[in-house]
Design a protein around this motif. Structure first.
Motif, PDB file in Angstrom:
ATOM      1  N   ARG A 189       0.814  -1.194   0.012  1.00 33.66           N
ATOM      2  CA  ARG A 189      -0.017  -0.065  -0.177  1.00 33.66           C
ATOM      3  C   ARG A 189       0.873   1.107  -0.066  1.00 33.66           C
ATOM      4  N   ASP A 190       1.924   1.005   0.843  1.00 37.65           N
ATOM      5  CA  ASP A 190       2.943   2.254   0.957  1.00 37.65           C
ATOM      6  C   ASP A 190       3.582   2.541  -0.593  1.00 37.65           C
ATOM      7  N   ALA A 191       3.950   1.497  -1.570  1.00 34.57           N
ATOM      8  CA  ALA A 191       4.484   1.638  -2.761  1.00 34.57           C
ATOM      9  C   ALA A 191       3.239   2.082  -3.676  1.00 34.57           C
ATOM     10  N   GLY A 192       2.258   1.791  -3.477  1.00 35.68           N
ATOM     11  CA  GLY A 192       1.069   2.097  -4.614  1.00 35.68           C
ATOM     12  C   GLY A 192       0.773   1.157  -5.601  1.00 35.68           C
ATOM     13  N   SER A 193      -0.334   1.615  -6.167  1.00 34.52           N
ATOM     14  CA  SER A 193      -0.935   0.557  -7.024  1.00 34.52           C
ATOM     15  C   SER A 193      -0.302   0.500  -8.422  1.00 34.52           C
ATOM     16  N   ASP A 194       0.368   1.615  -8.695  1.00 38.35           N
ATOM     17  CA  ASP A 194       1.283   1.728  -9.902  1.00 38.35           C
ATOM     18  C   ASP A 194       2.463   0.639  -9.757  1.00 38.35           C
ATOM     19  N   ALA A 195       2.947   0.608  -8.484  1.00 36.58           N
ATOM     20  CA  ALA A 195       4.051  -0.106  -8.215  1.00 36.58           C
ATOM     21  C   ALA A 195       3.731  -1.646  -8.415  1.00 36.58           C
ATOM     22  N   LEU A 196       2.682  -1.979  -8.377  1.00 37.17           N
ATOM     23  CA  LEU A 196       2.240  -3.280  -8.358  1.00 37.17           C
ATOM     24  C   LEU A 196       2.375  -3.684  -9.721  1.00 37.17           C
ATOM     25  N   LEU A 197       1.845  -2.959 -10.603  1.00 37.24           N
ATOM     26  CA  LEU A 197       1.902  -3.440 -12.206  1.00 37.24           C
ATOM     27  C   LEU A 197       3.465  -3.287 -12.782  1.00 37.24           C
ATOM     28  N   GLN A 198       4.015  -2.084 -12.068  1.00 36.50           N
ATOM     29  CA  GLN A 198       5.438  -2.102 -12.658  1.00 36.50           C
ATOM     30  C   GLN A 198       6.205  -3.142 -12.261  1.00 36.50           C
ATOM     31  N   GLY A 199       5.879  -3.694 -10.832  1.00 42.89           N
ATOM     32  CA  GLY A 199       6.673  -4.890 -10.438  1.00 42.89           C
ATOM     33  C   GLY A 199       6.130  -6.137 -11.090  1.00 42.89           C
ATOM     34  N   PHE A 200       5.053  -6.071 -11.537  1.00 39.71           N
ATOM     35  CA  PHE A 200       4.588  -7.282 -12.471  1.00 39.71           C
ATOM     36  C   PHE A 200       5.236  -7.394 -13.570  1.00 39.71           C
ATOM     37  N   PHE A 201       5.209  -6.337 -14.251  1.00 36.18           N
ATOM     38  CA  PHE A 201       6.009  -6.181 -15.727  1.00 36.18           C
ATOM     39  C   PHE A 201       7.428  -6.487 -15.503  1.00 36.18           C
ATOM     40  N   ASP A 202       8.103  -5.703 -14.513  1.00 37.18           N
ATOM     41  CA  ASP A 202       9.530  -6.051 -14.350  1.00 37.18           C
ATOM     42  C   ASP A 202       9.895  -7.398 -14.226  1.00 37.18           C
ATOM     43  N   GLU A 203       9.295  -8.061 -13.508  1.00 33.15           N
ATOM     44  CA  GLU A 203       9.494  -9.640 -13.211  1.00 33.15           C
ATOM     45  C   GLU A 203       9.125 -10.452 -14.256  1.00 33.15           C
ATOM     46  N   LEU A 204       8.049 -10.106 -15.208  1.00 34.82           N
ATOM     47  CA  LEU A 204       7.789 -10.953 -16.483  1.00 34.82           C
ATOM     48  C   LEU A 204       8.964 -10.630 -17.250  1.00 34.82           C
ATOM     49  N   PHE A 205       9.361  -9.564 -17.553  1.00 37.73           N
ATOM     50  CA  PHE A 205      10.485  -9.331 -18.503  1.00 37.73           C
ATOM     51  C   PHE A 205      11.541  -9.474 -18.321  1.00 37.73           C
ATOM     52  N   ASN A 206      12.144  -9.857 -17.134  1.00 32.53           N
ATOM     53  CA  ASN A 206      13.329 -10.330 -16.615  1.00 32.53           C
ATOM     54  C   ASN A 206      13.292 -11.707 -17.181  1.00 32.53           C
ATOM     55  N   HIS A 207      12.251 -12.591 -17.721  1.00 29.96           N
ATOM     56  CA  HIS A 207      12.440 -13.814 -18.179  1.00 29.96           C
ATOM     57  C   HIS A 207      12.481 -13.896 -19.923  1.00 29.96           C
ATOM     58  N   LEU A 208      12.354 -12.565 -20.333  1.00 31.85           N
ATOM     59  CA  LEU A 208      12.582 -12.467 -21.772  1.00 31.85           C
ATOM     60  C   LEU A 208      14.037 -11.949 -22.204  1.00 31.85           C
ATOM     61  N   ASP A 209      14.281 -10.672 -22.274  1.00 33.70           N
ATOM     62  CA  ASP A 209      15.479 -10.095 -23.023  1.00 33.70           C
ATOM     63  C   ASP A 209      15.686  -8.714 -22.272  1.00 33.70           C
ATOM     64  N   PRO A 210      16.897  -8.198 -22.510  1.00 31.52           N
ATOM     65  CA  PRO A 210      17.243  -6.885 -21.585  1.00 31.52           C
ATOM     66  C   PRO A 210      16.459  -5.734 -21.897  1.00 31.52           C
ATOM     67  N   TYR A 211      15.563  -5.727 -23.307  1.00 33.77           N
ATOM     68  CA  TYR A 211      15.142  -4.362 -23.994  1.00 33.77           C
ATOM     69  C   TYR A 211      13.577  -4.613 -23.715  1.00 33.77           C
ATOM     70  N   SER A 212      13.025  -5.614 -23.677  1.00 35.78           N
ATOM     71  CA  SER A 212      11.507  -5.382 -23.369  1.00 35.78           C
ATOM     72  C   SER A 212      11.174  -4.841 -21.936  1.00 35.78           C
ATOM     73  N   ARG A 213      10.171  -3.952 -21.784  1.00 39.45           N
ATOM     74  CA  ARG A 213      10.034  -3.350 -20.599  1.00 39.45           C
ATOM     75  C   ARG A 213       8.652  -2.653 -20.484  1.00 39.45           C
ATOM     76  N   TYR A 214       8.249  -2.198 -19.497  1.00 37.39           N
ATOM     77  CA  TYR A 214       7.123  -1.544 -19.228  1.00 37.39           C
ATOM     78  C   TYR A 214       7.059  -0.066 -18.655  1.00 37.39           C
ATOM     79  N   LEU A 215       6.661   0.976 -19.223  1.00 38.12           N
ATOM     80  CA  LEU A 215       6.363   2.287 -18.781  1.00 38.12           C
ATOM     81  C   LEU A 215       5.065   2.782 -18.106  1.00 38.12           C
ATOM     82  N   GLY A 216       4.958   3.171 -16.890  1.00 40.88           N
ATOM     83  CA  GLY A 216       3.886   3.541 -16.492  1.00 40.88           C
ATOM     84  C   GLY A 216       3.169   5.015 -16.962  1.00 40.88           C
TER      85      GLY A 216
END
Length: 590
Positions: A189-216
């Motif tokens: 809750r302190d991190a905020g709801s945007d951080a949940l989506l950012q963390g979700f995509f960061d971990e997802l893309f860690n399994h793909l390649d160095p250049y795929s990414r999500y920007l809020g």
């Protein structure tokens, strides 16, 4: 740089063809997702009147942070639909979601996500008593796997996994898992709801390649502005001198440049409002407005009366090309590839080739030939691929600039150019360093492989992957790698980078030896260049390292420019450096 746009016509003549390998027609590759609903409304709280005897009312408690299930679900559905057909390797919605939920642990280490397969099975349905035959003995049906979210040893959420390809069902599961974790974790809750989506995509893309990414939403807006420019502006940058507003820069792509506004002039009024005593940031805001709206500026050169300029606000792409001279040679420094980079380069080239030369003191427009052009791509991290291809078209008569290959049929293109060399054969040198990447590497490799330019510097970064951008319902963006680049001679840019024909990262003594050998018609870098051009995908890491050690990546230095000037001053050395690259007719263009 000329104030006219006549060079735009020259760009139009340099036709760029995109040949589809596996598809006949292209369409814009971006997510077509339903528009996400706004954030969930917080429940209204009625204020209770204070008693008449009260002397003070305690301040209201701040509203608790809200987790928006609707926005989260919409973004996840859009993202899964965008990712699944486009990634370089095939993955399912299950893969993406299980990977992404590890983002909860990344934010709050007390949380963990597990997927378990039950060890027992549920009995399958059987026939009514007396109707089953020996051949119809009941068979146990496997139970579905279960995803659980735990905090320590406490299970916060548990649900059976849906079918692997059901985007909406997986989005529901992830949203519910996030909501359960949100309710029990103050860290989330302190991190905020945007951080949940950012963390979700960061971990997802860690399994793909160095250049795929999500920007809020907020960083995505800034990134779009960097690529395409600001909307509703006139292309001026402002500073202060005492209580006076001074024009510090004029964007060559904007209406202020076309009107003849110069740096150093004073901006005295905006729509009749005096700028005297205002700060530059405030006046800069006055210049912004709706696209295609008009603004009247009062501008005065020092010691002159103000002149009124009525300008129309437009989308102004960022200025990415900056010209200078080194002796008789023109230097074009390209900081990145935005939507107008090729046109900017064409304007400078148009000016250069019109300049008088010793052989033609008064050449006809477009017929002059410059002493040499130095394209400085050092530190250029790339940008819009099509702009690199169009820039190559300004310097090449014809040929393949780059080939892209991916799993999605729409990612497979052969980018071919034709139209004529705008410089009339002017010698060209391209400066690169270890930070040169992506679209800049495409341009350097295209010009080198076609023996149109000599590349000087060190090994480049080696980013040979192309990202496609998907717009998300919340205003964020997904950058998903969907194709690999191959240079005209068929070698992969990813990992290898561009091997220069003249290497400056081996030290001053080695550089001098290379230049001396080239003047004698020999190339000391020829073997390394040949080795790099002969590589084919997939290239083992050990082989990549073996090739790259012949010119280690480094930050650019003055030695690069000195080598460029020395090479352009020696036609024999320039010719030998060009020919150190294999002839394109001797290597496949795929």
């Amino acid at each position: 740089m000329p104030r006219s746009r006549k060079a735009a016509c020259r760009v139009a003549l340099c036709l760029v063809f995109c040949i589809f390998v596996l598809a006949l027609h292209s369409r814009r590759a971006e997510a077509q997702a339903p528009t996400g609903a706004g954030p969930d409304a917080a429940r209204p709280v009625e204020a209770t009147p204070a008693p008449a005897t009260a002397t003070a009312v305690p301040p209201a408690a701040p509203a608790p942070p809200v987790f928006s299930t609707s926005i989260t679900r919409d973004v996840l559905i859009a993202a899964l639909g965008f990712l699944e057909p486009r990634t370089l390797e095939a993955h399912s919605a299950r893969d993406f979601c299980v990977w992404g939920l590890d983002g909860l642990t990344a934010i709050d280490p007390t949380l963990s996500v597990t997927v378990t397969q039950p060890t027992t099975a549920a009995p399958a349905a059987v026939h009514a008593p007396g109707t089953a035959t020996a051949a119809e003995k009941p068979v146990d049906a496997p139970l579905p796997a279960t995803l659980s979210v735990l905090q320590g040893q406490t299970v916060l959420f548990s649900r059976a996994l849906p079918a692997a390809g059901s985007h909406s069902a997986w989005a529901d599961l992830v949203t519910a898992a996030m909501q359960a974790a949100w309710q029990h974790s103050s860290t989330l809750r302190d991190a905020g709801s945007d951080a949940l989506l950012q963390g979700f995509f960061d971990e997802l893309f860690n399994h793909l390649d160095p250049y795929s990414r999500y920007l809020g939403p907020s960083p995505a807006t800034s990134d779009r502005t960097r690529r395409t420019g600001s909307t509703g502006t006139v292309g001026l940058s402002l500073g202060q001198s005492g209580r006076t507003i001074v024009i510090t820069a004029v964007n060559a792509n904007g209406p202020a440049w076309e009107a003849g506004v110069d740096t150093g002039e004073h901006l005295v009024s905006v729509n009749g409002r005096s700028t005297h005593g205002q700060d530059a940031a405030t006046v800069q805001d006055w210049l912004e407005g709706d696209e295609h709206s008009s603004v009247t500026l009062g501008i005065a050169a020092k010691g002159h009366r103000p002149t009124a300029y009525r300008l129309q606000r437009v989308q102004v792409p960022p200025e990415t090309v900056f010209a200078s001279t080194e002796g008789p040679f023109t230097v074009l420094r390209v900081s990145s590839f935005s939507t107008q980079t090729a046109e900017e380069i064409s304007q400078y080239i148009d000016q250069v080739v019109d300049e008088p030369t010793p052989d033609a003191p008064t050449p006809a427009p477009g017929k002059g030939k410059a002493a040499g052009i130095i394209l400085d791509l050092r530190g250029d991290r790339g940008g819009v691929l099509q702009q690199a291809v169009t820039t190559a078209a300004l310097l090449l008569d014809h040929g393949v600039a780059v080939t892209t290959q991916g799993r999605n049929p729409l990612a497979n293109h052969i980018w071919a150019v034709q139209g004529g060399d705008m410089t009339n054969g002017t010698p060209v040198v391209v400066l690169v360093d270890g930070r040169t990447a992506s679209a800049a590497e495409i341009l350097a490799s295209a010009l080198a492989d076609h023996r149109r330019a000599v590349v000087i510097g060190s090994e480049t970064l080696g980013k040979g992957l192309v990202q496609v951008i998907g717009q998300m319902p919340n205003g964020g963006e997904l950058f998903v790698t969907w194709s690999r680049n191959q240079a005209p001679l068929g070698w992969p840019i990813q990992g290898l980078g561009v091997m220069p024909q003249i290497c400056t990262s081996l030290g001053a003594e080695a550089l001098q030896a290379q230049l001396s050998a080239l003047k004698a018609g020999n190339s000391l870098q020829g073997e390394a260049v040949q080795m790099a051009r002969a590589a084919r995908y997939p290239v083992p890491v050990a082989k990549i390292l073996e090739i790259r050690k012949h010119c280690p990546a480094a930050i650019g230095s003055d030695a690069d420019m000195d080598a460029a000037k020395a090479l352009l001053s020696s036609p024999a050395a320039y010719k030998a450096a060009l020919e150190s690259v294999p002839d394109e007719n001797s290597a496949p263009l795929h």
